[in-house]
Design a protein around this motif. Structure first.
Motif, PDB file in Angstrom:
ATOM      1  N   ASN A 284      -1.886   2.474  -3.380  1.00 39.29           N
ATOM      2  CA  ASN A 284      -1.773   1.926  -2.207  1.00 39.29           C
ATOM      3  C   ASN A 284      -2.112   2.568  -1.032  1.00 39.29           C
ATOM      4  O   ASN A 284      -1.584   2.698   0.084  1.00 39.29           O
ATOM      5  CB  ASN A 284      -0.176   1.854  -2.173  1.00 39.29           C
ATOM      6  CG  ASN A 284       0.501   0.550  -2.858  1.00 39.29           C
ATOM      7  OD1 ASN A 284       1.460   0.807  -3.605  1.00 39.29           O
ATOM      8  ND2 ASN A 284      -0.017  -0.754  -2.855  1.00 39.29           N
ATOM      9  N   SER A 285      -3.295   2.900  -1.078  1.00 40.99           N
ATOM     10  CA  SER A 285      -4.318   3.617  -0.030  1.00 40.99           C
ATOM     11  C   SER A 285      -5.480   3.167  -0.196  1.00 40.99           C
ATOM     12  O   SER A 285      -6.290   2.935  -1.074  1.00 40.99           O
ATOM     13  CB  SER A 285      -4.015   5.021  -0.122  1.00 40.99           C
ATOM     14  OG  SER A 285      -4.960   5.618   0.718  1.00 40.99           O
ATOM     15  N   GLU A 286      -6.207   2.822   1.105  1.00 42.01           N
ATOM     16  CA  GLU A 286      -7.449   2.332   1.193  1.00 42.01           C
ATOM     17  C   GLU A 286      -7.931   1.104   0.213  1.00 42.01           C
ATOM     18  O   GLU A 286      -8.818   1.070  -0.611  1.00 42.01           O
ATOM     19  CB  GLU A 286      -8.615   3.357   1.000  1.00 42.01           C
ATOM     20  CG  GLU A 286      -8.360   4.445   2.158  1.00 42.01           C
ATOM     21  CD  GLU A 286      -9.386   5.527   1.899  1.00 42.01           C
ATOM     22  OE1 GLU A 286      -9.880   6.002   3.054  1.00 42.01           O
ATOM     23  OE2 GLU A 286      -9.759   6.106   0.790  1.00 42.01           O
ATOM     24  N   ASP A 293       2.593  -2.941  -4.226  1.00 49.02           N
ATOM     25  CA  ASP A 293       2.219  -4.481  -4.654  1.00 49.02           C
ATOM     26  C   ASP A 293       3.301  -5.437  -5.154  1.00 49.02           C
ATOM     27  O   ASP A 293       3.159  -6.625  -5.312  1.00 49.02           O
ATOM     28  CB  ASP A 293       0.963  -4.509  -5.435  1.00 49.02           C
ATOM     29  CG  ASP A 293      -0.483  -3.576  -5.140  1.00 49.02           C
ATOM     30  OD1 ASP A 293      -0.152  -3.355  -3.725  1.00 49.02           O
ATOM     31  OD2 ASP A 293      -1.183  -3.514  -5.802  1.00 49.02           O
ATOM     32  N   VAL A 321      -2.020   8.139   2.448  1.00 49.97           N
ATOM     33  CA  VAL A 321      -1.751   6.510   2.434  1.00 49.97           C
ATOM     34  C   VAL A 321      -1.821   6.035   3.819  1.00 49.97           C
ATOM     35  O   VAL A 321      -1.610   6.577   4.621  1.00 49.97           O
ATOM     36  CB  VAL A 321      -0.493   6.153   1.827  1.00 49.97           C
ATOM     37  CG1 VAL A 321      -0.438   6.440   0.387  1.00 49.97           C
ATOM     38  CG2 VAL A 321       0.829   6.770   2.579  1.00 49.97           C
ATOM     39  N   TYR A 322      -2.501   4.837   3.803  1.00 48.59           N
ATOM     40  CA  TYR A 322      -2.581   4.237   5.178  1.00 48.59           C
ATOM     41  C   TYR A 322      -3.002   2.670   4.857  1.00 48.59           C
ATOM     42  O   TYR A 322      -3.989   2.628   4.140  1.00 48.59           O
ATOM     43  CB  TYR A 322      -3.413   4.985   6.394  1.00 48.59           C
ATOM     44  CG  TYR A 322      -4.842   4.844   6.010  1.00 48.59           C
ATOM     45  CD1 TYR A 322      -5.631   3.796   6.612  1.00 48.59           C
ATOM     46  CD2 TYR A 322      -5.498   5.769   5.433  1.00 48.59           C
ATOM     47  CE1 TYR A 322      -7.254   3.720   6.494  1.00 48.59           C
ATOM     48  CE2 TYR A 322      -6.821   5.794   5.156  1.00 48.59           C
ATOM     49  CZ  TYR A 322      -7.647   4.906   5.630  1.00 48.59           C
ATOM     50  OH  TYR A 322      -9.080   4.882   5.452  1.00 48.59           O
ATOM     51  N   ALA A 323      -2.412   1.647   5.515  1.00 51.25           N
ATOM     52  CA  ALA A 323      -2.862   0.243   5.225  1.00 51.25           C
ATOM     53  C   ALA A 323      -3.150  -0.439   6.764  1.00 51.25           C
ATOM     54  O   ALA A 323      -2.618   0.013   7.784  1.00 51.25           O
ATOM     55  CB  ALA A 323      -1.568  -0.299   4.614  1.00 51.25           C
ATOM     56  N   GLU A 325      -2.398  -3.085   7.485  1.00 49.34           N
ATOM     57  CA  GLU A 325      -1.475  -4.007   8.272  1.00 49.34           C
ATOM     58  C   GLU A 325      -0.322  -3.235   8.746  1.00 49.34           C
ATOM     59  O   GLU A 325       0.680  -3.818   9.403  1.00 49.34           O
ATOM     60  CB  GLU A 325      -0.859  -5.079   6.971  1.00 49.34           C
ATOM     61  CG  GLU A 325       0.003  -4.238   5.862  1.00 49.34           C
ATOM     62  CD  GLU A 325      -0.945  -3.937   4.920  1.00 49.34           C
ATOM     63  OE1 GLU A 325      -0.560  -3.566   3.652  1.00 49.34           O
ATOM     64  OE2 GLU A 325      -2.311  -3.976   5.000  1.00 49.34           O
ATOM     65  N   ASN A 326      -0.336  -1.926   8.652  1.00 49.45           N
ATOM     66  CA  ASN A 326       0.730  -1.060   9.445  1.00 49.45           C
ATOM     67  C   ASN A 326      -0.090  -0.707  10.517  1.00 49.45           C
ATOM     68  O   ASN A 326      -0.934   0.056  10.583  1.00 49.45           O
ATOM     69  CB  ASN A 326       0.730   0.124   8.481  1.00 49.45           C
ATOM     70  CG  ASN A 326       1.930   0.947   8.838  1.00 49.45           C
ATOM     71  OD1 ASN A 326       2.260   1.080   9.911  1.00 49.45           O
ATOM     72  ND2 ASN A 326       2.437   2.013   7.903  1.00 49.45           N
ATOM     73  N   GLN A 333       1.614   7.713   9.032  1.00 49.13           N
ATOM     74  CA  GLN A 333       2.206   6.781   7.750  1.00 49.13           C
ATOM     75  C   GLN A 333       2.403   7.524   6.641  1.00 49.13           C
ATOM     76  O   GLN A 333       3.469   7.297   6.007  1.00 49.13           O
ATOM     77  CB  GLN A 333       0.995   5.853   7.371  1.00 49.13           C
ATOM     78  CG  GLN A 333       0.600   4.886   8.641  1.00 49.13           C
ATOM     79  CD  GLN A 333      -0.413   3.778   8.374  1.00 49.13           C
ATOM     80  OE1 GLN A 333      -0.519   3.629   7.288  1.00 49.13           O
ATOM     81  NE2 GLN A 333      -0.971   3.611   9.458  1.00 49.13           N
ATOM     82  N   ARG A 522     -11.150  -2.705  10.732  1.00 48.70           N
ATOM     83  CA  ARG A 522      -9.690  -2.130  10.737  1.00 48.70           C
ATOM     84  C   ARG A 522      -9.563  -1.117  11.826  1.00 48.70           C
ATOM     85  O   ARG A 522     -10.737  -0.282  12.201  1.00 48.70           O
ATOM     86  CB  ARG A 522      -9.531  -1.594   9.482  1.00 48.70           C
ATOM     87  CG  ARG A 522      -9.061  -2.527   8.385  1.00 48.70           C
ATOM     88  CD  ARG A 522      -9.092  -1.807   7.116  1.00 48.70           C
ATOM     89  NE  ARG A 522      -8.037  -0.694   7.037  1.00 48.70           N
ATOM     90  CZ  ARG A 522      -7.618  -0.304   5.715  1.00 48.70           C
ATOM     91  NH1 ARG A 522      -8.141  -0.868   4.662  1.00 48.70           N
ATOM     92  NH2 ARG A 522      -6.587   0.775   5.990  1.00 48.70           N
TER      93      ARG A 522
END
Length: 678
Positions: A284-286, A293, A321-323, A325-326, A333, A522
């Motif tokens: 759940n990163s990049e 998920d 981690v960074y997203a 949508e965040n 994060q 982004r």
């Protein structure tokens, strides 16, 4: 800050000068050259004997020392000299890897409770002898600070190395398992010499096929080669592998079929590689798949893998981690996602945290997660390959950077070094003959290993050790090159990211200056996100009036960070006329820092030019060539950056600073498709 702990024996050792070799060298031997000592005839070195073990590792230790002594002290027959005895002794109080070296009535004894400890003891003795110390004065009693000291290779099975600047991968997956390149043995030997005991052999952006049977057979061949040197093999695992290669419709960590698949895969791995270290996971990163998920937490994902491995190994779960949508400040994060999970991870899970909250910048504050998860095993991830510090082209000795974060006080019960249980480094090795692309980048590999073994070591000691073993023991050489190394990273900060600027590098390759980039999909991929400069000011407000990232630190540490002018623009947005404690305005200080960085690199090049008598011609010329590149590119960084700051601020440069030779649009038009490591 650590000069008080330097050994007085250095001065005596520096007086023993090896003759300068006239022959060309290519850097392949790293810090294990064992250049003949000029005082060899003054020492009588006896035989090397092995007691208490006859394992492959113990025999390697004995043979390694015999070869080194024969090279350091040539022309001796071994008779009537000081013998060296390697002895494995049962001692339940000695930690794995610990050793003692002590002279005793004409014999130097290396003792350890494990064969790996004997190997480390041998390399430690060689390190002292390589700096010129008399063998009968070497007395050591050491144990590693961390049980896991590992390299993370961002190597892909096709041989490409992500963020690699020293050629292609050293892991030849195409010819494995039938042929293991002999270079892997030399790589393992170099790692053992600095105490590294774990290697992740594939990229954290993992391919699921690395867990297929044919790749497990290839990994087994590598593991068999690494094992005698005390090194365990680890694999990066793609979280979606049960779906990608396992025939399942999901990778949900709470699904029984998924859990059973991972258990069977772990059993398959341990059947092939009994000492398999475990999995490294980027999730759940990049864009990488992960437990989120499926609406699950990082702890759910990590614990599922930990259950599959059981007591046989560990799961190393990256907190980078960074997203997209965040919308939260990117530097916040990881803390926001992981700190609430403290105490939720299984005992064989290690959460691996980058040294800073952003991404391996030339300077950034330590990561707020250090000290904030006391009920969780934590590892610190350092980047040896210089993705943001000039690749292999720029001389930037990273021990001061590593020391800066290790020594940082968390405000939550000690230093960063005391808050972690493991150390990981993103490797900088490749197929180039000298391993690292440039000779001085070898020093960063060396420094990582030494600090992973003992985080209290001073950068100056590490620089001196490396330079004496790699180039020359000559006191004049060491007096010049050690300060050059120690000041090099500060120079990079000045000409790239002064006063707390960060991530102003070019898109994709992260090589040259591009603070103007603002058109990527982004927001957190754009350099403007990290400086937000306009006519009114520059910097990111991370105090309580802004993103409040400071609140993720202990209150007293937050206060210190907020007052640190070297991190001014990291934590504050200020007007161009903001006055520093020196009395200078920000706009006066910014070009001064850039110019100071360029001048420092010119000084490094001038110093190196004077050291030609102490270094073989081939390596001296290679370093000089790279310093010429660095001088030109430091100037480019300075000019392009100032051209942009002038444009957005609407200000002329203060008196005494030369104008950039080109207009801003010239710098913006530069393209570098040939930059390595894309």
């Amino acid at each position: 800050m650590r000069f008080a702990r330097l050994c007085a024996s250095w001065l005596a050792a520096a007086l023993i000068v090896a003759p300068v070799s006239a022959g060309a060298e290519d850097g392949y031997r790293l810090w294990l050259r064992h250049a003949p000592r000029a005082d060899a005839a003054q020492h009588r070195i006896g035989p090397v004997t092995l007691e208490g073990s006859d394992s492959p590792t113990a025999r390697l230790a004995r043979d390694e020392l015999q070869r080194a002594l024969a090279t350091l002290f040539p022309g001796q027959d071994g008779a009537n000299g000081m013998a060296v005895v390697l002895r494995r002794i049962p001692d339940p109080h000695m930690r794995e890897g610990a050793f003692r070296v002590a002279p005793d009535r004409g014999v130097v004894r290396i003792t350890a409770a494990s064969d790996t400890g004997l190997l480390y003891g041998v390399f430690a003795l060689m390190r002292e002898l390589g700096q010129g110390r008399p063998i009968d004065t070497v007395r050591l009693d050491e144990a590693p600070a961390y049980a896991l000291r590992m390299l993370n290779h961002w190597d892909n099975p096709d041989g490409h190395v992500e963020r690699g600047y020293a050629g292609r991968s050293i892991f030849d997956w195409w010819h494995l398992p039938d042929r293991v390149d002999p270079r892997i043995t030399d790589y393992a030997r170099a790692n053992a010499s600095i105490g590294i005991n774990g290697v992740v052999v594939n990229n954290v952006n993992a391919r699921a096929m690395m867990l297929e049977p044919r790749y497990i057979a290839k990994a087994r061949a590598l593991a068999d080669t690494l094992r005698p040197w005390g090194i365990r093999l680890y694999l990066s695992a793609r979280f979606s592998a049960p779906r990608d290669i396992g025939g399942l419709e999901t990778a949900d960590p709470l699904d029984p079929a998924v859990r059973a698949w991972w258990k069977a895969k772990a059993d398959e791995l341990y059947a092939a590689i009994p000492d398999f270290g475990g999995f490294l996971v980027k999730a759940n990163s990049e864009g990488q798949p992960g437990p989120q998920d499926y609406g699950r937490s990082h702890a759910d994902g990590a614990n599922m893998l930990a259950a599959a491995i059981g007591g046989r190994g560990v799961v190393i779960w990256r907190a980078f981690v960074y997203a997209a949508e965040n919308t939260e400040d990117r530097v916040k994060q990881a803390y926001s996602e992981f700190q609430p999970l403290d105490g939720s991870f299984a005992s064989n899970v290690i959460v691996q945290v980058k040294n800073g909250p952003l991404d391996f910048q030339p300077r950034e504050p330590f990561h707020p997660l250090f000290g904030a998860m006391p009920r969780t095993g934590m590892a610190m991830e350092l980047q040896i390959t210089k993705e943001y510090l000039g690749f292999a082209s720029h001389l930037a000795f990273l021990a001061p950077l590593f020391e800066e974060v290790l020594d940082a006080r968390t405000g939550r019960g000690g230093t960063v070094a005391q808050s972690v249980t493991a150390i990981a480094g993103v490797a900088n090795t490749g197929s180039d003959r000298n391993w690292t692309g440039s000779d001085f980048d070898q020093a960063n590999w060396y420094a990582f290993g030494r600090l992973a073994w003992d985080p209290r070591l001073p950068s100056a000691q590490i620089a001196r050790e490396w330079a004496a073993q790699t180039f020359s023991r000559n006191p004049d050489f060491l007096r010049a090159v050690v300060p050059l190394m120690l000041n090099s990273r500060a120079a990079v900060v000045d000409y790239m990211t002064p006063l707390g600027l960060a991530h102003v590098m070019g898109t994709g390759h992260h090589y040259g200056p591009a603070p103007w980039v603002a058109d990527l999909d982004r927001p957190e991929w754009n350099p403007v996100y990290y400086h937000r400069a306009d006519a009114t000011g520059i910097g990111v407000d991370r105090t309580r009036t802004g993103t409040n990232a400071l609140a993720q630190y202990a209150p007293d540490i937050a206060q210190q960070l907020a007052a640190d002018e070297d991190l001014l623009l990291w934590f504050h947005r200020v007007p161009w006329d903001y006055r520093l404690r020196s009395g200078a305005t920000l706009w006066q200080e910014l070009p001064r820092r850039y110019d100071r960085g360029v001048a420092a690199v010119r000084g490094m090049a001038a110093t190196w030019a004077t050291l030609a008598p102490h270094v073989d011609p081939a390596r001296h010329r290679s370093v000089a060539d790279f310093l010429k590149i660095q001088t030109r590119e430091a100037q480019w960084w300075r000019d392009a950056s100032l051209a942009y700051w002038m444009a957005v601020s609407g200000r002329a440069l203060p008196p005494g600073h030369a104008l950039p030779p080109h207009p801003l649009d010239w710098y913006q038009a530069q393209r570098f498709p040939e930059a390595p490591g894309e």
